[in-house]
Design a protein around this motif. Structure first.
Motif, PDB file in Angstrom:
ATOM      1  N   THR A 177       0.849  -1.198   0.000  1.00 55.86           N
ATOM      2  CA  THR A 177       0.000   0.000   0.000  1.00 55.86           C
ATOM      3  C   THR A 177       0.880   1.243   0.000  1.00 55.86           C
ATOM      4  O   THR A 177       1.635   1.462   0.957  1.00 55.86           O
ATOM      5  N   ARG A 179       2.165   4.901   0.671  1.00 48.63           N
ATOM      6  CA  ARG A 179       1.857   5.856   1.738  1.00 48.63           C
ATOM      7  C   ARG A 179       2.310   7.266   1.390  1.00 48.63           C
ATOM      8  O   ARG A 179       2.112   8.188   2.177  1.00 48.63           O
ATOM      9  N   SER A 180       2.916   7.437   0.215  1.00 46.96           N
ATOM     10  CA  SER A 180       3.393   8.754  -0.201  1.00 46.96           C
ATOM     11  C   SER A 180       3.284   8.857  -1.711  1.00 46.96           C
ATOM     12  O   SER A 180       3.096   7.849  -2.409  1.00 46.96           O
ATOM     13  N   GLU A 183       5.990   6.778  -3.424  1.00 50.20           N
ATOM     14  CA  GLU A 183       5.669   5.358  -3.497  1.00 50.20           C
ATOM     15  C   GLU A 183       4.574   5.098  -4.521  1.00 50.20           C
ATOM     16  O   GLU A 183       4.592   4.082  -5.223  1.00 50.20           O
ATOM     17  N   ILE A 255      -6.926   4.589  -0.616  1.00 50.24           N
ATOM     18  CA  ILE A 255      -5.495   4.725  -0.352  1.00 50.24           C
ATOM     19  C   ILE A 255      -5.199   6.161   0.060  1.00 50.24           C
ATOM     20  O   ILE A 255      -5.603   7.112  -0.622  1.00 50.24           O
ATOM     21  N   ASP A 256      -4.496   6.325   1.170  1.00 48.69           N
ATOM     22  CA  ASP A 256      -4.130   7.645   1.689  1.00 48.69           C
ATOM     23  C   ASP A 256      -2.626   7.855   1.505  1.00 48.69           C
ATOM     24  O   ASP A 256      -1.820   7.188   2.138  1.00 48.69           O
ATOM     25  N   VAL A 257      -2.268   8.801   0.583  1.00 46.09           N
ATOM     26  CA  VAL A 257      -0.844   9.104   0.359  1.00 46.09           C
ATOM     27  C   VAL A 257      -0.494  10.502   0.885  1.00 46.09           C
ATOM     28  O   VAL A 257       0.536  11.067   0.532  1.00 46.09           O
ATOM     29  N   GLY A 258      -1.369  11.065   1.728  1.00 46.24           N
ATOM     30  CA  GLY A 258      -1.113  12.390   2.279  1.00 46.24           C
ATOM     31  C   GLY A 258      -1.461  13.523   1.339  1.00 46.24           C
ATOM     32  O   GLY A 258      -1.112  14.674   1.600  1.00 46.24           O
TER      33      GLY A 258
END
Length: 304
Positions: A177, A179-180, A183, A255-258
């Motif tokens: 997954t 995260r940024s 990525e 999905i949380d990538v900020g």
């Protein structure tokens, strides 16, 4: 004497670019539309259209007459709608265009009770994922998701739309997954072809960023994008009106990538300069109520 049905036929032929298409929209035989055009030209004492086997084009007199003729037909339509409104009813034709997935999932179910309440409205709904030209193609209004780039259109907001990055549990188990944003760029992406670019514009604390993931699929339909994501092909940026049910069922994970996509809106747009008809105003009010605020498809879902 100039007849109104001849003027209406001429305007529709000019907008549609062919007698056949105008006849289809009017639900008349092609020969009837041709006869009305001939009678109109005879009444005016001039030729309005150049006719060849391949195409139609306006003559100089036809171009001059079209602007006033279009105004006349709009005034008659507005007057007819106003009289129906005064009698407490809405009637007459209404031609709309909308995206395929939104039309199937949300617009159709919202329209059915509206049409049951107003049985004298003859609705023609075209579902098409391309950006139709509302003015040139004879639509009273178009339903759109996202910004309106055509300056001739007046957009009326119906509901907000939230977009989020999604992928299947299987895909995330196999590839991890992200995260940024860094990525995220190492993953396969499923992109909407009609937006013209294979990237995602996300906004985070450090500002906007364009994310260019590896292209796993480009397609011009939201249903296929969702299904491809559910099949584990890659990550997709989807509006919640498409992905919401799959997210709630666990078939997709958010999905949380900020960083997030800019918020968008579902809008109804009509041609600038035309006052919204009674039918359009009633439809907008109904759809806003049917979709809700916040809309049912924007119920929050926990990220993966």
């Amino acid at each position: 004497m100039v007849k109104l049905d001849g003027i209406a036929a001429f305007v529709l032929v000019a907008e549609a670019g062919s007698i056949s298409e105008a006849a289809r929209r009017l639900r008349l035989a092609k020969s009837v539309v041709s006869e009305r055009l001939v009678e109109l030209e005879r009444s005016l004492g001039t030729v309005l259209l150049h006719r060849t086997t391949r195409r139609l084009s306006l003559t100089e007199d036809g171009a001059a007459f079209l602007e006033r003729a279009a105004r006349i037909t709009r005034e008659v339509e507005d007057a007819t709608a106003e009289m129906a409104e005064r009698r407490g009813s809405l009637a007459g034709p209404l031609r709309l265009s909308a995206p395929v997935t939104f039309g199937r999932m949300h617009l159709g179910p919202a329209l059915y009770p509206f049409l049951a309440t107003h049985p004298d409205i003859a609705l023609a709904l075209d579902l098409d994922d391309r950006r139709v030209d509302a003015a040139a193609e004879g639509y009273d209004a178009v339903i759109r998701h996202g910004p309106i780039e055509d300056s001739r259109l007046v957009a009326l907001r119906l509901a907000p739309s939230r977009r989020c990055l999604v992928a299947s549990p299987d895909y995330l188990a196999r590839h991890g997954t992200p995260r940024s944003i860094a990525e995220l760029e190492r993953h396969g992406g499923i992109f909407y072809a009609n937006r013209g670019v294979a990237d995602w514009r996300l906004v985070g604390p450090e500002g906007a960023a364009l994310v260019r993931a590896r292209v796993a699929l480009r397609v011009n339909n939201g249903d296929v994008m969702r299904d491809a994501a559910m099949a584990g092909l890659g990550i997709a940026l989807l509006p919640s009106f498409i992905a919401g049910a799959a997210l709630r069922a666990g078939a997709l994970h958010a999905i949380d990538v900020g960083a997030e996509a800019d918020p968008e809106f579902i809008v109804l747009a009509h041609v600038e300069g035309r006052r919204s008809s009674a039918k359009i105003r009633a439809l907008v009010a109904h759809l806003r109520s049917a979709f809700g605020d916040p809309p049912v498809w924007d119920r929050p879902v926990s990220p993966a």
